[in-house]
Design an enzyme around this catalytic site. Structure first.
Site, PDB file in Angstrom:
ATOM      1  N   GLN A  36       0.830  -1.199   0.000  1.00 48.37           N
ATOM      2  CA  GLN A  36       0.000   0.000   0.000  1.00 48.37           C
ATOM      3  C   GLN A  36       0.869   1.257   0.000  1.00 48.37           C
ATOM      4  O   GLN A  36       1.921   1.296   0.637  1.00 48.37           O
ATOM      5  CB  GLN A  36      -0.936  -0.006   1.212  1.00 48.37           C
ATOM      6  CG  GLN A  36      -0.247  -0.172   2.560  1.00 48.37           C
ATOM      7  CD  GLN A  36      -1.218  -0.379   3.697  1.00 48.37           C
ATOM      8  OE1 GLN A  36      -2.433  -0.382   3.506  1.00 48.37           O
ATOM      9  NE2 GLN A  36      -0.708  -0.548   4.910  1.00 48.37           N
ATOM     10  N   HIS A  60       1.103  -4.429   2.964  1.00 48.37           N
ATOM     11  CA  HIS A  60      -0.207  -4.532   3.600  1.00 48.37           C
ATOM     12  C   HIS A  60      -0.378  -5.954   4.127  1.00 48.37           C
ATOM     13  O   HIS A  60      -0.744  -6.150   5.283  1.00 48.37           O
ATOM     14  CB  HIS A  60      -1.311  -4.191   2.602  1.00 48.37           C
ATOM     15  CG  HIS A  60      -2.676  -4.127   3.225  1.00 48.37           C
ATOM     16  ND1 HIS A  60      -3.796  -3.701   2.538  1.00 48.37           N
ATOM     17  CD2 HIS A  60      -3.123  -4.442   4.469  1.00 48.37           C
ATOM     18  CE1 HIS A  60      -4.855  -3.751   3.344  1.00 48.37           C
ATOM     19  NE2 HIS A  60      -4.473  -4.213   4.514  1.00 48.37           N
ATOM     20  N   ASN A  98       2.457  -0.260  10.680  1.00 48.82           N
ATOM     21  CA  ASN A  98       1.042   0.072  10.844  1.00 48.82           C
ATOM     22  C   ASN A  98       0.921   1.552  10.478  1.00 48.82           C
ATOM     23  O   ASN A  98       1.168   2.432  11.301  1.00 48.82           O
ATOM     24  CB  ASN A  98       0.602  -0.171  12.287  1.00 48.82           C
ATOM     25  CG  ASN A  98      -0.877   0.108  12.503  1.00 48.82           C
ATOM     26  OD1 ASN A  98      -1.549   0.659  11.645  1.00 48.82           O
ATOM     27  ND2 ASN A  98      -1.382  -0.274  13.658  1.00 48.82           N
ATOM     28  N   VAL A  99       0.588   1.808   9.244  1.00 49.83           N
ATOM     29  CA  VAL A  99       0.597   3.183   8.723  1.00 49.83           C
ATOM     30  C   VAL A  99      -0.374   4.076   9.495  1.00 49.83           C
ATOM     31  O   VAL A  99      -0.099   5.254   9.717  1.00 49.83           O
ATOM     32  CB  VAL A  99       0.249   3.183   7.218  1.00 49.83           C
ATOM     33  CG1 VAL A  99       0.169   4.610   6.668  1.00 49.83           C
ATOM     34  CG2 VAL A  99       1.287   2.381   6.442  1.00 49.83           C
ATOM     35  N   PHE A 108      -1.190  -4.865  14.166  1.00 50.16           N
ATOM     36  CA  PHE A 108      -1.378  -4.972  12.717  1.00 50.16           C
ATOM     37  C   PHE A 108      -0.830  -6.299  12.209  1.00 50.16           C
ATOM     38  O   PHE A 108      -1.502  -7.021  11.458  1.00 50.16           O
ATOM     39  CB  PHE A 108      -0.689  -3.791  12.039  1.00 50.16           C
ATOM     40  CG  PHE A 108      -0.836  -3.729  10.545  1.00 50.16           C
ATOM     41  CD1 PHE A 108      -2.042  -4.011   9.929  1.00 50.16           C
ATOM     42  CD2 PHE A 108       0.236  -3.387   9.746  1.00 50.16           C
ATOM     43  CE1 PHE A 108      -2.182  -3.948   8.545  1.00 50.16           C
ATOM     44  CE2 PHE A 108       0.113  -3.312   8.367  1.00 50.16           C
ATOM     45  CZ  PHE A 108      -1.094  -3.597   7.767  1.00 50.16           C
ATOM     46  N   GLN A 112      -2.915  -9.549  10.587  1.00 49.19           N
ATOM     47  CA  GLN A 112      -2.613 -10.133   9.288  1.00 49.19           C
ATOM     48  C   GLN A 112      -2.305 -11.627   9.411  1.00 49.19           C
ATOM     49  O   GLN A 112      -2.716 -12.428   8.569  1.00 49.19           O
ATOM     50  CB  GLN A 112      -1.440  -9.394   8.629  1.00 49.19           C
ATOM     51  CG  GLN A 112      -1.776  -7.991   8.165  1.00 49.19           C
ATOM     52  CD  GLN A 112      -2.823  -7.976   7.074  1.00 49.19           C
ATOM     53  OE1 GLN A 112      -2.759  -8.740   6.109  1.00 49.19           O
ATOM     54  NE2 GLN A 112      -3.806  -7.098   7.207  1.00 49.19           N
ATOM     55  N   LYS A 115      -5.777 -13.454  10.354  1.00 48.69           N
ATOM     56  CA  LYS A 115      -6.774 -13.452   9.286  1.00 48.69           C
ATOM     57  C   LYS A 115      -6.295 -14.181   8.038  1.00 48.69           C
ATOM     58  O   LYS A 115      -7.057 -14.910   7.393  1.00 48.69           O
ATOM     59  CB  LYS A 115      -7.170 -12.021   8.941  1.00 48.69           C
ATOM     60  CG  LYS A 115      -8.297 -11.927   7.912  1.00 48.69           C
ATOM     61  CD  LYS A 115      -8.757 -10.492   7.693  1.00 48.69           C
ATOM     62  CE  LYS A 115      -9.900 -10.423   6.690  1.00 48.69           C
ATOM     63  NZ  LYS A 115     -10.355  -9.020   6.472  1.00 48.69           N
ATOM     64  N   HIS A 116      -5.020 -14.005   7.689  1.00 54.01           N
ATOM     65  CA  HIS A 116      -4.528 -14.522   6.410  1.00 54.01           C
ATOM     66  C   HIS A 116      -3.417 -15.564   6.557  1.00 54.01           C
ATOM     67  O   HIS A 116      -3.512 -16.665   6.019  1.00 54.01           O
ATOM     68  CB  HIS A 116      -4.029 -13.366   5.546  1.00 54.01           C
ATOM     69  CG  HIS A 116      -5.055 -12.330   5.244  1.00 54.01           C
ATOM     70  ND1 HIS A 116      -6.089 -12.544   4.365  1.00 54.01           N
ATOM     71  CD2 HIS A 116      -5.213 -11.055   5.713  1.00 54.01           C
ATOM     72  CE1 HIS A 116      -6.844 -11.461   4.287  1.00 54.01           C
ATOM     73  NE2 HIS A 116      -6.342 -10.545   5.100  1.00 54.01           N
TER      74      HIS A 116
END
Length: 228
Positions: A36, A60, A98-99, A108, A112, A115-116
């Site tokens: 991102q 991201h 973590n932007v 963050f 990730q 979830k992924h």
């Protein structure tokens, strides 16, 4: 087999069917390595970023995905051990910050992973391997979108670009494989927000990204006038 045995067997089979049907794991056939662009992320986020963004594409996430059907999510309920990953933190804070809130990177990364990354077995072995794989892809294998664009003389100077020239630059840096571009727009401008590079399910080689963002989606990148 007696009545008790039959009841036990039916109960076990039924329980197994319920477990399979309720499982969020649906398998995967490729990975999306999505980066991102910090200023665009901050510009379109409803809550202002806590710190000034860098003019960089940073990670991201690395997402097991399916070329058709749903992508797997939340395959294990695990929490990342911040002590265990301490020796990776310095590099991760640069390439995978973590932007939106630079005071809390671990939340963050943990999101990730949960979830992924937890769905990436066998290519991804565990949370440490997930983070190490991202570092390898971004730094060692040079899948760094900012660097790839810079080599094609596309710099983040607030200039309008075409979809074609951005895709051509990414292809040149990834053995001519098609990326996936994500844009966001308001009444004034359209900005390049994310670039996804895709790998095979074993993370061995680039592939053309399946399921591109289609015209009509609010994230579709137009042919011309993409701000970067």
């Amino acid at each position: 087999m007696g009545i008790t045995g039959m009841i036990y067997m039916v109960t076990m089979v039924f329980s197994l069917i319920v477990l399979i049907l309720s499982s969020p794991t649906v398998g995967y056939d490729y990975f999306q390595f999505t980066q991102q662009y910090q200023p665009a992320v901050c510009h379109f986020n409803p809550t202002p970023c806590r710190d000034p963004p860098d003019k960089l594409f940073t990670v991201h996430g690395l997402w097991p995905s399916n070329s058709s059907g749903n992508d797997p999510i939340y395959c294990k309920n695990t929490t990342m051990n911040s002590t265990k990953i301490a020796n990776l933190t310095a590099r991760l804070e640069i390439i995978w910050p973590n932007v939106l809130d630079r005071t809390d990177h671990i939340t963050f990364w943990n999101k990730q992973w949960n979830k992924h990354g937890s769905c990436g077995h066998p290519a991804i072995q565990n949370d440490m391997h997930y983070l190490q794989t991202v570092i390898k892809m971004y730094i060692t294998q040079k899948q760094n979108v900012s660097e790839i664009l810079s080599k094609a003389k596309i710099e983040p100077v607030g200039k309008f670009r075409t979809q074609k020239e951005i895709e051509k630059a990414i292809r040149k840096g990834t053995n001519n494989k098609e990326p996936k571009l994500k844009c966001q727009k308001n009444s004034q401008r359209t900005e390049l927000v994310e670039v996804t590079i895709c790998s095979d399910r074993n993370l061995n080689q680039f592939i053309d990204c399946p399921r591109p963002i289609l015209n009509g989606s609010r994230y579709y990148c137009p042919t011309n006038n993409i701000l970067y």
